[in-house]
Design a protein around this motif. Structure first.
Motif, PDB file in Angstrom:
ATOM      1  N   LEU A  84     146.479  20.410   1.404  1.00  0.00           N
ATOM      2  CA  LEU A  84     146.490  21.053   2.720  1.00  0.00           C
ATOM      3  C   LEU A  84     146.307  20.012   3.824  1.00  0.00           C
ATOM      4  N   LYS A  85     145.434  19.041   3.612  1.00  0.00           N
ATOM      5  CA  LYS A  85     145.253  17.970   4.595  1.00  0.00           C
ATOM      6  C   LYS A  85     146.543  17.183   4.761  1.00  0.00           C
ATOM      7  N   LYS A  88     148.894  19.154   6.902  1.00  0.00           N
ATOM      8  CA  LYS A  88     148.565  19.037   8.331  1.00  0.00           C
ATOM      9  C   LYS A  88     149.104  17.720   8.894  1.00  0.00           C
ATOM     10  N   TYR A  91     152.720  18.063   9.431  1.00  0.00           N
ATOM     11  CA  TYR A  91     152.983  18.844  10.640  1.00  0.00           C
ATOM     12  C   TYR A  91     152.894  17.963  11.891  1.00  0.00           C
ATOM     13  N   VAL A 163     147.090  34.598   9.330  1.00  0.00           N
ATOM     14  CA  VAL A 163     146.981  33.154   9.579  1.00  0.00           C
ATOM     15  C   VAL A 163     147.522  32.817  10.969  1.00  0.00           C
ATOM     16  N   GLU A 168     143.659  29.852  11.556  1.00  0.00           N
ATOM     17  CA  GLU A 168     142.848  29.205  10.523  1.00  0.00           C
ATOM     18  C   GLU A 168     143.682  28.929   9.285  1.00  0.00           C
ATOM     19  N   GLU A 169     143.322  27.805   8.582  1.00  0.00           N
ATOM     20  CA  GLU A 169     143.946  27.562   7.290  1.00  0.00           C
ATOM     21  C   GLU A 169     143.417  28.587   6.311  1.00  0.00           C
ATOM     22  N   LEU A 171     143.332  29.298   1.946  1.00  0.00           N
ATOM     23  CA  LEU A 171     143.654  29.007   0.557  1.00  0.00           C
ATOM     24  C   LEU A 171     143.275  30.227  -0.257  1.00  0.00           C
ATOM     25  N   LEU A 195     148.680  28.643   0.121  1.00  0.00           N
ATOM     26  CA  LEU A 195     148.011  28.047   1.265  1.00  0.00           C
ATOM     27  C   LEU A 195     148.857  28.185   2.487  1.00  0.00           C
TER      28      LEU A 195
END
Length: 195
Positions: A84-85, A88, A91, A163, A168-169, A171, A195
């Motif tokens: 997920l990081k 980001k 993105y 979302v 907010e993220e 999972l 996610l």
């Protein structure tokens, strides 16, 4: 991926030193410690060093199985959160690319890289249509294109809409039944995590 370490090892070796070295050399490895000579203080110290679980001897095969499964589940979640990081970061990079590339190519690239990072079989990238306040799929992998073209989700509805509204993220692992925000939605058994 997993180390089972006794606190007292033959030859005067110390299991706590082993845990410390594992944390330095293979940070992603989960460690389950066990001992027949431990105290509460030792257990706390072991956990501070980075062990994810501590079993006092004697323990049953079932207790060991539970500790191992819990450790591997933690590891899987950490890997997914790390992904997920990375997403980001992708993105943020896409914002820079958007000035020189066509948007659909950027979205396809982001989705391909995101699926590769988290080892996903399929995925979709949705954007908000500001005129209708709906999410639409703009890039897709592993989902029929004709299905993707018909998907419209109002902001605030279902999981993707939540979302988009909350910013907010999220999972999700396994069933939606355990999450009060989404337990009213029908679970898709083929989806193991999102996610």
């Amino acid at each position: 991926n997993l180390a089972l370490v006794d606190l007292k090892l033959p030859g005067g070796m110390d299991g706590m030193q082993i845990v410390s070295q594992i944390r330095k050399l293979a940070e992603e490895t989960r460690v389950v410690m066990f001992s027949g000579h431990g105290t509460i203080e030792k257990a706390v110290e072991v956990m501070r060093l980075g062990a994810c679980d501590y079993l006092p001897k004697p323990f049953s095969v079932n207790e060991l199985r539970i500790a191992v499964n819990r450790a591997l589940d933690q590891q899987r979640l950490n890997i997914q959160l790390g992904g997920l990081k990375n997403i980001k970061a992708l993105y943020r990079g896409s914002i820079l690319l958007s000035s020189v590339m066509e948007l659909n190519r950027i979205l396809d690239l982001i989705l391909r890289l995101a699926c590769e990072i988290v080892k996903a079989d399929s995925g979709s990238l949705m954007l908000i249509d500001e005129k209708t306040n709906e999410l639409t799929i703009r890039a897709v992998i592993g989902i029929p294109a004709d299905v993707a073209q018909t998907v419209r989700i109002k902001v605030g509805e279902r999981i993707a809409g939540w979302v988009a509204l909350s910013g907010e993220e999220l999972l999700l692992v396994d069933s939606l039944d355990n999450d009060p925000r989404f337990n009213h939605l029908e679970s898709r058994t083929k989806i193991k995590s999102s996610l």
